[in-house]
Design a protein around this motif. Structure first.
Motif, mmCIF file in Angstrom:
data_model
loop_
_atom_site.group_PDB
_atom_site.id
_atom_site.type_symbol
_atom_site.label_atom_id
_atom_site.label_comp_id
_atom_site.label_asym_id
_atom_site.label_seq_id
_atom_site.Cartn_x
_atom_site.Cartn_y
_atom_site.Cartn_z
ATOM 1 N N ASP A 276 98.542 -98.780 -48.550
ATOM 2 C CA ASP A 276 98.828 -98.046 -47.304
ATOM 3 C C ASP A 276 98.638 -98.946 -46.078
ATOM 4 O O ASP A 276 99.465 -98.961 -45.166
ATOM 5 C CB ASP A 276 97.933 -96.815 -47.174
ATOM 6 C CG ASP A 276 98.336 -95.699 -48.112
ATOM 7 O OD1 ASP A 276 99.519 -95.692 -48.538
ATOM 8 O OD2 ASP A 276 97.483 -94.851 -48.410
ATOM 9 N N HIS A 277 97.548 -99.685 -46.056
ATOM 10 C CA HIS A 277 97.281 -100.572 -44.923
ATOM 11 C C HIS A 277 98.275 -101.721 -44.893
ATOM 12 O O HIS A 277 98.671 -102.192 -43.820
ATOM 13 C CB HIS A 277 95.848 -101.087 -44.972
ATOM 14 C CG HIS A 277 94.834 -99.993 -44.755
ATOM 15 N ND1 HIS A 277 93.529 -100.101 -45.175
ATOM 16 C CD2 HIS A 277 94.929 -98.764 -44.193
ATOM 17 C CE1 HIS A 277 92.871 -99.002 -44.867
ATOM 18 N NE2 HIS A 277 93.698 -98.178 -44.270
ATOM 19 N N ARG A 278 98.701 -102.187 -46.067
ATOM 20 C CA ARG A 278 99.718 -103.239 -46.137
ATOM 21 C C ARG A 278 101.038 -102.736 -45.543
ATOM 22 O O ARG A 278 101.707 -103.441 -44.801
ATOM 23 C CB ARG A 278 99.909 -103.686 -47.587
ATOM 24 C CG ARG A 278 100.818 -104.886 -47.740
ATOM 25 C CD ARG A 278 101.005 -105.271 -49.203
ATOM 26 N NE ARG A 278 99.762 -105.411 -49.933
ATOM 27 C CZ ARG A 278 99.026 -106.521 -49.990
ATOM 28 N NH1 ARG A 278 99.442 -107.599 -49.355
ATOM 29 N NH2 ARG A 278 97.912 -106.559 -50.678
ATOM 30 N N ARG A 279 101.401 -101.484 -45.830
ATOM 31 C CA ARG A 279 102.629 -100.896 -45.260
ATOM 32 C C ARG A 279 102.511 -100.745 -43.740
ATOM 33 O O ARG A 279 103.478 -100.978 -43.013
ATOM 34 C CB ARG A 279 102.919 -99.535 -45.906
ATOM 35 C CG ARG A 279 103.656 -99.637 -47.221
ATOM 36 C CD ARG A 279 104.189 -98.278 -47.629
ATOM 37 N NE ARG A 279 103.117 -97.311 -47.838
ATOM 38 C CZ ARG A 279 102.572 -97.033 -49.031
ATOM 39 N NH1 ARG A 279 103.011 -97.630 -50.111
ATOM 40 N NH2 ARG A 279 101.606 -96.153 -49.123
ATOM 41 N N GLN A 280 101.333 -100.342 -43.266
ATOM 42 C CA GLN A 280 101.131 -100.233 -41.821
ATOM 43 C C GLN A 280 101.303 -101.595 -41.144
ATOM 44 O O GLN A 280 101.937 -101.704 -40.096
ATOM 45 C CB GLN A 280 99.740 -99.669 -41.506
ATOM 46 C CG GLN A 280 99.590 -98.210 -41.834
ATOM 47 C CD GLN A 280 98.158 -97.723 -41.631
ATOM 48 O OE1 GLN A 280 97.257 -98.513 -41.338
ATOM 49 N NE2 GLN A 280 97.956 -96.425 -41.801
ATOM 50 N N LEU A 281 100.735 -102.637 -41.733
ATOM 51 C CA LEU A 281 100.901 -103.981 -41.181
ATOM 52 C C LEU A 281 102.357 -104.414 -41.217
ATOM 53 O O LEU A 281 102.863 -105.026 -40.267
ATOM 54 C CB LEU A 281 100.050 -104.988 -41.958
ATOM 55 C CG LEU A 281 98.594 -105.120 -41.530
ATOM 56 C CD1 LEU A 281 97.871 -106.117 -42.434
ATOM 57 C CD2 LEU A 281 98.481 -105.546 -40.095
#
Length: 115
Positions: A96-101
């Motif tokens: 999820d955090h990778r997608r946000q970045l």
């Protein structure tokens, strides 16, 4: 480099202010071969036109300030999102955090020229 409309208005306004001060200061302009009589109504008309162009110049400067403020606010929001995404990913490196970045990076690449 082309001159934008606001710059043209500012230059034109400065010239009108100069001409208005000359026309309102003298009744007659004498050159070596020419003599120009300046009627009072011409000076007053020029002063009115100068006032109008000064007002237009100030309005355009206000639009530029608003546009620059909006650009700075957009830049700050994008930078804050980028920092928050980096911190989230560093604290917990999940998908999820990778997608946000990745989304923030895509936004930065899309608006790179306007930021």
């Amino acid at each position: 480099m082309p001159v934008d409309f606001q710059t043209f208005v500012a230059i034109f306004t400065a010239l009108l202010v100069f001409l208005t001060s000359v026309v309102l200061s003298y009744d007659t302009l004498e050159f070596t071969q020419y003599r120009i009589v300046l009627p009072q109504w011409a000076g007053l008309l020029l002063a009115a036109v100068t006032f109008f162009t000064v007002a237009v110049d100030q309005i355009l400067r206000g639009f530029v300030r608003v546009e620059e403020a909006e650009r700075a606010a957009r830049r700050a929001r994008i930078e804050a999102g980028c920092r928050a995404g980096q911190i989230r990913f560093q604290l917990e490196p999940n998908e999820d955090h990778r997608r946000q970045l990745a989304a923030v990076l895509a936004l930065l690449e899309e608006y790179r020229q306007t930021l």
